[in-house]
Write a protein that holds these residues in place. Structure first.
Motif, PDB file in Angstrom:
ATOM      1  N   SER A  51       2.442  -1.409 -33.080  1.00 54.56           N
ATOM      2  CA  SER A  51       2.073  -0.654 -31.876  1.00 54.56           C
ATOM      3  C   SER A  51       3.267  -0.183 -31.051  1.00 54.56           C
ATOM      4  N   ASP A  52       4.484  -0.531 -31.495  1.00 57.57           N
ATOM      5  CA  ASP A  52       5.693  -0.128 -30.775  1.00 57.57           C
ATOM      6  C   ASP A  52       6.597   0.652 -31.728  1.00 57.57           C
ATOM      7  N   PHE A  53       6.737   1.950 -31.499  1.00 57.38           N
ATOM      8  CA  PHE A  53       7.549   2.789 -32.380  1.00 57.38           C
ATOM      9  C   PHE A  53       9.018   2.343 -32.413  1.00 57.38           C
ATOM     10  N   ALA A  54       9.498   1.697 -31.355  1.00 60.88           N
ATOM     11  CA  ALA A  54      10.878   1.209 -31.349  1.00 60.88           C
ATOM     12  C   ALA A  54      11.085   0.117 -32.399  1.00 60.88           C
ATOM     13  N   SER A  99      -5.423   4.791 -30.064  1.00 60.25           N
ATOM     14  CA  SER A  99      -6.185   3.654 -29.537  1.00 60.25           C
ATOM     15  C   SER A  99      -5.676   2.358 -30.153  1.00 60.25           C
ATOM     16  N   ILE A 100      -5.858   1.274 -29.386  1.00 61.19           N
ATOM     17  CA  ILE A 100      -5.436  -0.054 -29.835  1.00 61.19           C
ATOM     18  C   ILE A 100      -6.555  -1.031 -29.507  1.00 61.19           C
ATOM     19  N   SER A 101      -6.927  -1.822 -30.501  1.00 62.23           N
ATOM     20  CA  SER A 101      -7.883  -2.913 -30.292  1.00 62.23           C
ATOM     21  C   SER A 101      -7.337  -4.144 -31.012  1.00 62.23           C
ATOM     22  N   PHE A 107      -4.006   6.256 -34.970  1.00 61.10           N
ATOM     23  CA  PHE A 107      -2.975   7.245 -34.685  1.00 61.10           C
ATOM     24  C   PHE A 107      -3.333   8.599 -35.269  1.00 61.10           C
ATOM     25  N   ASN A 108      -2.675   9.627 -34.762  1.00 66.06           N
ATOM     26  CA  ASN A 108      -2.763  10.989 -35.296  1.00 66.06           C
ATOM     27  C   ASN A 108      -1.361  11.436 -35.681  1.00 66.06           C
ATOM     28  N   SER A 118      -5.047  11.735 -39.613  1.00 67.73           N
ATOM     29  CA  SER A 118      -5.410  10.669 -38.685  1.00 67.73           C
ATOM     30  C   SER A 118      -5.494   9.390 -39.494  1.00 67.73           C
ATOM     31  N   GLY A 119      -5.242   8.281 -38.832  1.00 71.45           N
ATOM     32  CA  GLY A 119      -5.241   7.033 -39.580  1.00 71.45           C
ATOM     33  C   GLY A 119      -5.376   5.834 -38.686  1.00 71.45           C
ATOM     34  N   ALA A 120      -5.354   4.685 -39.352  1.00 74.95           N
ATOM     35  CA  ALA A 120      -5.451   3.415 -38.651  1.00 74.95           C
ATOM     36  C   ALA A 120      -4.745   2.350 -39.474  1.00 74.95           C
ATOM     37  N   ILE A 121      -4.160   1.429 -38.762  1.00 79.73           N
ATOM     38  CA  ILE A 121      -3.659   0.214 -39.384  1.00 79.73           C
ATOM     39  C   ILE A 121      -4.566  -0.885 -38.872  1.00 79.73           C
ATOM     40  N   ARG A 122      -5.300  -1.495 -39.811  1.00 76.51           N
ATOM     41  CA  ARG A 122      -6.335  -2.475 -39.459  1.00 76.51           C
ATOM     42  C   ARG A 122      -5.879  -3.883 -39.801  1.00 76.51           C
ATOM     43  N   PHE A 123      -6.350  -4.843 -38.988  1.00 80.16           N
ATOM     44  CA  PHE A 123      -6.016  -6.248 -39.180  1.00 80.16           C
ATOM     45  C   PHE A 123      -7.304  -7.031 -39.408  1.00 80.16           C
ATOM     46  N   LEU A 124      -7.388  -7.728 -40.531  1.00 78.79           N
ATOM     47  CA  LEU A 124      -8.530  -8.598 -40.828  1.00 78.79           C
ATOM     48  C   LEU A 124      -7.968 -10.000 -41.018  1.00 78.79           C
ATOM     49  N   GLU A 125      -8.152 -10.827 -39.991  1.00 79.41           N
ATOM     50  CA  GLU A 125      -7.547 -12.156 -40.011  1.00 79.41           C
ATOM     51  C   GLU A 125      -8.421 -13.129 -40.790  1.00 79.41           C
TER      52      GLU A 125
END
Length: 192
Positions: A51-54, A99-101, A107-108, A118-125
């Motif tokens: 979530s941080d481009f840096a 958006s962030i959840s 992201f776009n 458009s896309g998403a990076i998803r987390f399934l713990e």
């Protein structure tokens, strides 16, 4: 005799050109990328690196794949609305976090002012790991050759996303090892 050969060559070249254009028009201009990796870390530990481009410079493969690429990160570098631009010998682009959840960062992307993704990076713990999945849906709007570009982009982006996820996994494993060794050194110095 040479004129007949030249005429056949011209007809053959014309025919091949028509076939290439027709096939290009029939190929879908949309494509999808969907890659996953299992990382032995909690989603809350992984998410800040996404979530941080840096922090992308730590794990993103783009600079190694294309040494000519230059990134410019807008302020703020993280959170919804975070924005980065890039320029390279292959073109330019920009990416925005939309958006962030707890379970996803969406992201776009705009490539060369015409190729939209458009896309998403998803987390399934899970108990022992987090499955991190990157999904990208894109469309190439270039006339005539868009279908060919979509096939090429899908191939290239699939491999790059897979490399990036593996780099993220390595980064997280090193982060955890460093955190554990730091904790161990503090607890052993505290006992003395």
């Amino acid at each position: 005799m040479n004129i007949k050969i030249l005429q056949k060559f011209i007809r053959f070249t014309f025919f091949i050109s028509i076939v290439i254009v027709v096939v290009g028009l029939l190929l879908p201009q949309q494509y999808q990328v969907n890659k996953s990796v299992k990382i032995n870390a909690k989603a809350t530990e992984i998410a800040p690196y996404v979530s941080d481009f840096a922090k992308w410079q730590v794990w993103s493969p783009w600079e190694k794949l294309d040494p000519s690429i230059e990134f410019h990160i807008a302020k703020p570098s993280s959170g919804v609305g975070a924005h980065q631009f890039w320029q390279s010998q292959w073109g330019a682009g920009e990416m925005t976090i939309t958006s962030i959840s707890e379970s996803a960062i969406k992201f776009n992307i705009l490539f060369n002012e015409e190729h939209i993704a458009s896309g998403a990076i998803r987390f399934l713990e899970k108990k022992a790991y987090t499955q991190v999945t990157c999904e990208i849906t894109a469309e190439v709007t270039t006339p005539l050759v868009g279908g060919y570009l979509a096939v090429l982009n899908q191939y290239f982006l699939t491999n790059t996303v897979e490399l990036g996820l593996n780099n993220l996994k390595t980064t997280m494993q090193l982060h955890i090892i460093n955190s554990e060794s730091h904790d161990d050194s503090q607890s052993s110095s505290g006992k003395n």
